[in-house]
Design an enzyme around this catalytic site. Structure first.
Site, PDB file in Angstrom:
ATOM      1  N   ASP A   1       3.824  -4.553  -7.707  1.00  0.00           N
ATOM      2  CA  ASP A   1       3.266  -3.303  -7.190  1.00  0.00           C
ATOM      3  C   ASP A   1       3.793  -2.098  -7.947  1.00  0.00           C
ATOM      4  O   ASP A   1       3.289  -0.984  -7.755  1.00  0.00           O
ATOM      5  CB  ASP A   1       3.549  -3.154  -5.690  1.00  0.00           C
ATOM      6  CG  ASP A   1       5.014  -3.313  -5.354  1.00  0.00           C
ATOM      7  OD1 ASP A   1       5.543  -4.414  -5.573  1.00  0.00           O
ATOM      8  OD2 ASP A   1       5.638  -2.342  -4.880  1.00  0.00           O
TER       9      ASP A   1
ATOM     10  N   GLY B   1       0.808  -1.218   0.000  1.00  0.00           N
ATOM     11  CA  GLY B   1       0.000   0.000   0.000  1.00  0.00           C
ATOM     12  C   GLY B   1       0.836   1.261   0.000  1.00  0.00           C
ATOM     13  O   GLY B   1       2.064   1.242   0.094  1.00  0.00           O
TER      14      GLY B   1
ATOM     15  N   ASP C   1       8.521   6.312   8.166  1.00  0.00           N
ATOM     16  CA  ASP C   1       8.221   7.707   8.493  1.00  0.00           C
ATOM     17  C   ASP C   1       7.363   8.394   7.441  1.00  0.00           C
ATOM     18  O   ASP C   1       6.909   9.522   7.638  1.00  0.00           O
ATOM     19  CB  ASP C   1       9.511   8.499   8.729  1.00  0.00           C
ATOM     20  CG  ASP C   1      10.431   8.542   7.510  1.00  0.00           C
ATOM     21  OD1 ASP C   1      10.002   8.128   6.416  1.00  0.00           O
ATOM     22  OD2 ASP C   1      11.583   9.005   7.665  1.00  0.00           O
TER      23      ASP C   1
ATOM     24  N   ARG D   1       3.726   6.125   1.981  1.00  0.00           N
ATOM     25  CA  ARG D   1       4.212   7.501   2.104  1.00  0.00           C
ATOM     26  C   ARG D   1       3.629   8.394   1.009  1.00  0.00           C
ATOM     27  O   ARG D   1       4.275   9.312   0.532  1.00  0.00           O
ATOM     28  CB  ARG D   1       5.737   7.529   2.048  1.00  0.00           C
ATOM     29  CG  ARG D   1       6.346   6.873   0.818  1.00  0.00           C
ATOM     30  CD  ARG D   1       7.838   7.106   0.771  1.00  0.00           C
ATOM     31  NE  ARG D   1       8.430   6.507  -0.420  1.00  0.00           N
ATOM     32  CZ  ARG D   1       9.594   6.863  -0.913  1.00  0.00           C
ATOM     33  NH1 ARG D   1      10.278   7.842  -0.352  1.00  0.00           N
ATOM     34  NH2 ARG D   1      10.098   6.265  -1.978  1.00  0.00           N
TER      35      ARG D   1
ATOM     36  N   ASP E   1       7.779   4.553 -10.617  1.00  0.00           N
ATOM     37  CA  ASP E   1       8.826   4.268  -9.633  1.00  0.00           C
ATOM     38  C   ASP E   1      10.213   4.316 -10.263  1.00  0.00           C
ATOM     39  O   ASP E   1      10.684   3.347 -10.854  1.00  0.00           O
ATOM     40  CB  ASP E   1       8.619   2.921  -8.937  1.00  0.00           C
ATOM     41  CG  ASP E   1       9.524   2.794  -7.702  1.00  0.00           C
ATOM     42  OD1 ASP E   1      10.518   3.536  -7.617  1.00  0.00           O
ATOM     43  OD2 ASP E   1       9.222   1.969  -6.832  1.00  0.00           O
TER      44      ASP E   1
END
Length: 469
Positions: free
Chosen positions: A243, A80, A115, A83, A253
């Site tokens: 993904d 998923g 994070d 970020r 990506d």
């Protein structure tokens, strides 16, 4: 900027409502003005940093999308958007919807302890690579903006943080279907497939199982065309997980991607691809494998009996190789400007590729030299002269135009991007970046500053790419 919600109708747990986390001191670093105009994104300059950092998005019901993924062949059922926050969609001039997403905008329910932030270097790399790929004529997600966060992102070493604004015709991945299939959510699978067809393949008018078989075939066709276009310019994606495979057929990506310099089908740059799974020459096999994973996810939509569904889909999956071979052969024919067809062409191409590998010739510059040699503009490398005598007999007066459109004069070379990032980190200057992007805007043409970015590195054996997560 008119944002339209999407994806919430797919399934209850597919798009989780979440909001970007505010950052301390947003600063607009890069802005893609031509892209903004194309999508009529009229955010006044003084609000761009706060808007595209996520600080002004607190009232917008953004979502994080769920997906699974085979990562280097190993299945992870729950990945998923860890970020990223999807704000909605904008329309282009042709009334087509494009997702607008913030990346590095904070932790989400999918962060798995991360994070949720993005470092500045990978953000700038994505801006450069996505816009370079667009200029090269390759289907890709786009980058609207890079905003500095004014905060430190703790990687190794610690780096300045940034938020990327990414546009894509959708963020529907092969892993999106795997996510719903793993949960046994047949209704969600159908909703997602219908949404993907509506957005990307509206010509599919079939109903029932034939609709989803046609969808699978259309995705395969686009994946074949995408990988062939990558290989035409020497692009190595580096992380072809399910993904990172969009059913739209767009490149997404750019973390560990790289461009091939010296020709070799076995070229790998990713620091984590120890086995060469995503090597330059293995990209077609992986795309085929990823499409097979999509087919597995679609089984419930094709037939209640798994064996019958597999029997219907297997010929479609098996057709990938034949489609690729046809497109790949056509690619070499255009790169060499071959006139018509000849039974000896396969041998001619194989001989050239062997010479390229044996003599470690630069892929881009060699094809550029071959192209320009037809008009006397450049000389052919000495080791290719004997081969070129046979090749020139297969060219005609149209060959130069065909080759010039297929062979770029400049590419986003690894060492050039590293130099741009180094200058930016040291001085904060984006002068070299903008100079390069201006040249990269017309990569098939001869421009004033072209030569500055054409040289291949003396060696890239020690060059490695890394995921920016």
């Amino acid at each position: 900027m008119n944002l339209m919600p999407r994806y919430r109708q797919v399934a209850d747990n597919f798009a989780i409502e979440d909001r970007p986390s505010k950052v301390a001191a947003p600063q607009l670093l890069l802005w893609n003005d031509s892209l903004a105009k194309a999508f009529n994104i009229n955010v006044v300059p003084e609000l761009r940093a706060s808007t595209f950092s996520g600080n002004e998005q607190q009232a917008i019901a953004a979502v994080a999308l769920g997906y699974s993924g085979h990562q280097f062949g190993h299945f992870s059922p729950r990945l998923g958007d860890g970020r990223a926050h999807l704000l909605g969609a904008v329309e282009d001039a042709q009334n087509q919807l494009w997702d607008i997403q913030l990346k590095g905008s904070g932790a989400t329910p999918y962060s798995r302890g991360g994070d949720g932030r993005c470092a500045l270097g990978p953000a700038i790399r994505e801006y450069i690579m996505s816009e370079a790929m667009q200029a090269l004529g390759i289907k890709t997600t786009r980058c609207l903006a890079v905003v500095g966060s004014g905060e430190t992102v703790y990687r190794n070493p610690p780096q300045p943080g940034a938020i990327v604004t990414r546009l894509a015709s959708s963020h529907i991945r092969v892993g999106s279907f795997q996510y719903l299939a793993t949960q046994g959510d047949v209704a969600g699978l159908k909703n997602l497939a219908d949404l993907a067809i509506e957005r990307h393949y509206p010509k599919i008018q079939a109903t029932g199982p034939e609709r989803y078989l046609a969808f699978l075939a259309a995705v395969i066709k686009n994946q074949v065309e995408l990988v062939v276009s990558w290989m035409r310019v020497g692009f190595i994606h580096g992380v072809m997980n399910t993904d990172n495979t969009l059913v739209s057929g767009e490149t997404i990506d750019y973390g560990p991607c790289a461009m091939m310099n010296s020709f070799d089908f076995d070229t790998v740059f990713s620091s984590i691809d120890k086995q060469g799974r995503y090597a330059f020459g293995n990209q077609p096999n992986i795309a085929n494998w990823n499409c097979a994973r999509l087919a597995e996810s679609l089984i419930p939509l094709v037939n209640d009996d798994d064996e019958q569904a597999v029997a219907l889909m297997t010929p479609i999956i098996d057709g990938f190789a034949e489609q690729f071979n046809v497109e790949f052969s056509a690619m070499w024919a255009t790169k060499l400007g071959l006139a018509g067809t000849d039974t000896a062409d396969k041998e001619l191409i194989a001989e050239l590729l062997q010479l390229l590998k044996e003599h470690q010739l630069d892929y881009t510059n060699t094809f550029d030299a071959l192209t320009e040699s037809l008009t006397g503009g450049m000389s052919i490398p000495e080791v290719l002269v004997q081969w070129a005598g046979k090749w020139q007999k297969r060219t005609d007066d149209r060959s130069y135009t065909v080759m010039r459109a297929a062979n770029p004069r400049v590419i986003p070379r690894n060492h050039v991007i590293e130099k741009i990032l180094s200058e930016y980190n040291k001085t904060g200057s984006s002068e070299l970046l903008h100079e390069f992007m201006q040249v990269m805007h017309t990569p098939y043409e001869n421009t004033d500053k072209l030569a500055k970015f054409q040289d291949a590195p003396s060696s890239d054996k020690e060059y490695y790419t890394f995921c920016g997560t």
